[in-house]
Write a protein that holds these residues in place. Sequence first.
Motif, mmCIF file in Angstrom:
data_model
loop_
_atom_site.group_PDB
_atom_site.id
_atom_site.type_symbol
_atom_site.label_atom_id
_atom_site.label_comp_id
_atom_site.label_asym_id
_atom_site.label_seq_id
_atom_site.Cartn_x
_atom_site.Cartn_y
_atom_site.Cartn_z
ATOM 1 N N CYS A 233 2.157 4.822 -8.111
ATOM 2 C CA CYS A 233 0.803 4.661 -7.586
ATOM 3 C C CYS A 233 -0.172 5.337 -8.537
ATOM 4 O O CYS A 233 0.013 6.489 -8.890
ATOM 5 C CB CYS A 233 0.705 5.286 -6.193
ATOM 6 N N ASN B 249 0.824 -1.208 0.000
ATOM 7 C CA ASN B 249 0.000 0.000 0.000
ATOM 8 C C ASN B 249 0.860 1.261 0.000
ATOM 9 O O ASN B 249 1.811 1.385 0.764
ATOM 10 C CB ASN B 249 -0.910 0.027 1.233
ATOM 11 N N CYS B 250 0.467 2.189 -0.857
ATOM 12 C CA CYS B 250 1.124 3.489 -0.910
ATOM 13 C C CYS B 250 0.960 4.166 0.453
ATOM 14 O O CYS B 250 -0.094 4.058 1.081
ATOM 15 C CB CYS B 250 0.463 4.327 -2.006
ATOM 16 N N TYR C 100 0.157 0.100 -5.357
ATOM 17 C CA TYR C 100 1.025 0.663 -6.414
ATOM 18 C C TYR C 100 1.527 -0.473 -7.305
ATOM 19 O O TYR C 100 1.341 -1.652 -6.976
ATOM 20 C CB TYR C 100 2.200 1.437 -5.800
ATOM 21 N N CYS D 237 -3.476 3.201 -1.517
ATOM 22 C CA CYS D 237 -3.739 2.529 -2.791
ATOM 23 C C CYS D 237 -2.661 1.481 -3.067
ATOM 24 O O CYS D 237 -1.560 1.551 -2.539
ATOM 25 C CB CYS D 237 -3.717 3.540 -3.946
#
Lengths: 216, 190
Positions: B146, B127-128, B135, B133
């Motif tokens: 991302c 996860n970013c 990536y 989100c």
Amino acid sequence: MFAKAYDWLDERLNIKGQVKEILDHPVPPHVNWLYCFGGITFTLIMLQIVTGIFLVMYYVPSPDHAYASVEYISKEVTFGKLIRNMHRLGSSGVVVMVVVHLLRVYFHGAYKKPRELNWMVGVFLLMVVMGFGFTGYLLPWDQKAYWATVVGTKMAGSVPLMGEFIIKVARGGMDLGAVTLTRFFALHIWFLPAILLGMLGAHFFMIRKQGISGPM
Amino acid sequence: MNETSEFHQEPVNGEVGGAPASSEQKQALISEEINRRQFLTTMLGLTGSVIGLSLAVPLTGYALSPAMVKEKTEFVPVGSVTDFKAGEPIKVNYSFRKKDGWVDTEVKKTAWVVKKDDNNITVFSPNCTHLGCGYVWDAPSKQFKCPCHGAVFSMEGEVVAGPPPRPLDRFETKVADGKLLIGKLLEGEG
């Protein structure tokens, strides 16, 4: 400190009179320890209600999880074993005390006029307590619970003509299963407590209205 | 509270030999009764408190029980060290069994494994660090990108461009018997 808080409340709600009426009423001189059994039963019932509410926090009424969730309560939840066993043994305590209370009333003849109605409510309460025992027994979903309920519902099913109908209503079908568990659970935690509390209200109202029966 | 209840008007034992008790004696008896009443009230309150407390403690412990369980993360294997090529990040899917109360569940997760050489493997959370989100690896530019808000991370997880507040989060890693294992998630520092 308490007196001050009480004064504060009374100043606003004017409750001292009613509280005195309820908690401080005179009891006839012939009353002795034998007259405690009803009160003991009620105390145990309150304990059952409190521990029962807490048990629902972790219990799941589903064949997949019922047994595992009870194990979880007993083995992993802090004080879980204590709370569960208070409820389990407390239920036997309620049945015992209800019967002792009934015997005391019977041998004192306290069911006679004008107290027949209260006796009838009491007998109904005995059946409600038995209903609690029968429905609660299934909930751990272990072998004993399962087969005890198979036998118990089958007995009810031996009634002529109505038998099959009764079994289907009790089990939620011909066989004991998920539907049986959820309906027993619903009876145990909602229907029966509602009936019990209503009947207890009537029971207590009548004893207050009619007073404790005279000496033998 | 110095009013007499019904009880005090009944014949009292103090009247010896039928002789009426003097008003002083009566007064003494009444105040004695009141003391007895106060004593009983206090004892009742005390007993009630003890019972209440011995109920409240276990019930509180019972309700707060989950908060007393220490979370411990165990190392889970994500693949063999030889599965990964140096300089080529790979997204791995891994799963492990987790105890969820009385339910034993399988949890499926993903992570990005970046290998420099056999002794230097980093595993990033997928996860970013901006808003979580997922990536992707952009091979031509050799960067993580991302799609949500244009964040760009280097192969080392450092922020190259975009809004992320910190480098990529990474897992504790260890290698045992040629297997790569990941443990606790550590927040990216920077």
